[in-house]
Design a protein around this motif. Structure first.
Motif, short mmCIF file in Angstrom:
data_model
loop_
_atom_site.label_atom_id
_atom_site.label_comp_id
_atom_site.label_asym_id
_atom_site.label_seq_id
_atom_site.Cartn_x
_atom_site.Cartn_y
_atom_site.Cartn_z
N GLU A 334 0.84 -1.21 0.00
CA GLU A 334 0.00 0.00 0.00
C GLU A 334 0.87 1.26 0.00
OE1 GLU A 334 -3.50 0.43 -0.06
OE2 GLU A 334 -3.35 -1.64 -0.74
N TYR A 362 -7.04 -8.37 4.33
CA TYR A 362 -6.84 -7.10 3.62
C TYR A 362 -7.98 -6.13 3.92
CZ TYR A 362 -6.10 -3.73 -0.11
OH TYR A 362 -5.90 -2.55 -0.80
N ILE A 366 -7.29 -2.57 5.65
CA ILE A 366 -7.62 -1.30 4.99
C ILE A 366 -8.54 -0.46 5.87
CG2 ILE A 366 -9.07 -0.43 3.07
CD1 ILE A 366 -6.14 -0.91 2.31
N ARG A 369 -6.51 1.04 8.57
CA ARG A 369 -5.63 2.07 8.01
C ARG A 369 -6.41 3.36 7.76
NH1 ARG A 369 -0.44 1.58 4.94
NH2 ARG A 369 -0.59 3.01 3.19
N ARG A 370 -7.65 3.21 7.25
CA ARG A 370 -8.47 4.40 6.99
C ARG A 370 -8.79 5.11 8.30
NH1 ARG A 370 -12.01 1.54 3.03
NH2 ARG A 370 -10.82 1.68 1.08
#
Ligand SMILES: [Zn+2]
Length: 387
Positions: A334, A362, A366, A369-370
């Motif tokens: 990423e 994943y 994600i 991470r957001r």
């Protein structure tokens, strides 16, 4: 095939086959590898081609094989994950061929065969091979190994005595089966020198093979001779059953044999290397070699461990290790703007379970991470407002 042809074509599987066949000729029985999920390491995975996997059934195996057996074992060391990519030779998951001789620790039964294998069968240049042996203030000098190497023609200038920190092995009690954790003995390692790697400390012999991270010296083999136990007072007690173990690091041997720049260029990674351009990664691109090597290493380990029955990523023990492998690879894909989904689909194309686990992880990755990015931006926003 001639040694010259071997050099260009032999990958880990072929090297393993050659090692096991040579031992079979000398009366060693061939055993299958253990699963990476072995009872001896319930919270983790099999970490080396050691006695730990066979210790449970050792009596039976000795009876069946006469104490001489060989096998090739995949090994995974989660504590080495951080080291991946810091030099050209470190993998978290690698393969080792090992030959055991229970009841015998004579150097003459191990070292001449190893030397023949490295120099005649594989065709490695003798003048590139360096050997270390134990020469220690407390445990003395391993005269038997020294003498044997000299008789094989190893020049004194490439025969390096090192202390117990480098050339003396003690069993660590790492699992349920690994009995008393007190077996010990000297070991002697073979290194291959790559003169093309420029390193002043190594060239000037300020650093002994194996003590510098530049990659000029690559450790390819280790032979261990168990002859003692360590008593409670730290003194050596002669062991009732002695044994010898000779191991070979397959990816490293492939690397030096085929003159590859690193273990991450071994045959097993070649299709991944080729696929990089499909997801927009070029050699002149932004992604560092260290990132590529870490991504390759971690995803390969993830696939191999899943194939052996490792659980999906989660919390604690083996699940946590699987999560770490997946997320540390994904962080890098990423950060470097790879098409992560496409890459995962490519590498796990023939492993549906692993692909499913990776895709689920994943999504969680994600989402996290957001959230983290959002929190960071809110914080910055607040700071700007305060200013
Ligand atoms: Zn160096």
């Amino acid at each position: 095939m001639t040694p010259e042809q071997n050099r260009n074509t032999m990958d880990c599987d072929a090297i393993s086959e050659a090692f096991l066949s040579l031992h079979a000729q000398d009366g060693f029985s061939r055993l299958p590898p253990s699963s990476l999920l072995h009872d001896s390491v319930p919270m983790s995975f099999v970490m080396s081609a050691g006695l730990i996997q066979v210790e449970n059934d050792l009596e039976k195996i000795v009876e069946q094989t006469g104490g001489k057996f060989a096998f090739t074992q995949p090994c995974f060391r989660h504590f080495d994950m951080k080291q991946v990519g810091t030099d050209p030779t470190r993998l978290s998951l690698f393969h080792m061929s090992a030959a055991f001789h229970i009841g015998c620790s004579e150097r003459e039964t191990v070292l001449p065969r190893l030397w023949h294998f490295l120099t005649d069968v594989l065709g490695l240049e003798k003048e590139r091979l360096w050997v270390t042996y134990l020469d220690d203030g407390e445990f003395g000098r391993d005269e038997a190994s020294y003498r044997c190497w000299r008789e094989l023609g190893v020049d004194t200038s490439r025969l390096v005595g090192l202390d117990q920190e480098h050339c003396f092995w003690r069993q660590r009690s790492t699992g349920q089966i690994a009995s008393d954790g007190k077996k010990c003995g000297p070991h002697t390692e073979v290194f291959y020198e790559r003169p093309e790697v420029v390193c002043a400390a190594c060239e000037n012999r300020e650093k002994a093979p194996g003590t510098c991270r530049c990659g000029r010296f690559v450790e390819i083999s280790n032979s261990l001779f168990i002859e003692n136990y360590i008593g409670d007072d730290g003194k050596l007690i002669p062991a009732e059953t002695v044994f010898a173990e000779c191991v070979l690091g397959l990816e490293r041997v492939e690397m030096v044999l085929r003159e590859l720049p690193s273990v991450y260029h071994a045959h097993r990674f070649s299709t991944w290397q080729e696929q990089l351009s499909d997801i927009g990664v070029t050699s002149a691109g932004y992604t560092t070699q260290k990132d590529i090597h870490t991504i390759f290493d971690h995803l390969y380990a993830f696939l191999k461990l899943t194939a052996d029955g490792a659980p999906a990523p989660g919390k604690g023990g083996r699940k946590y290790i699987m999560r770490k492998l997946a997320r540390e690879a994904m962080e890098r894909t990423e950060d470097n703007h790879w098409d992560t989904l496409k890459f995962l689909a490519l590498v796990a194309s023939d492993q549906p379970t692993a692909l499913e686990h990776l895709l689920e992880e994943y999504q969680r990755f994600i989402k996290n991470r957001r959230t983290q990015t959002q929190q960071k931006s809110n914080k910055q926003h607040r700071m700007v407002k305060t200013i």
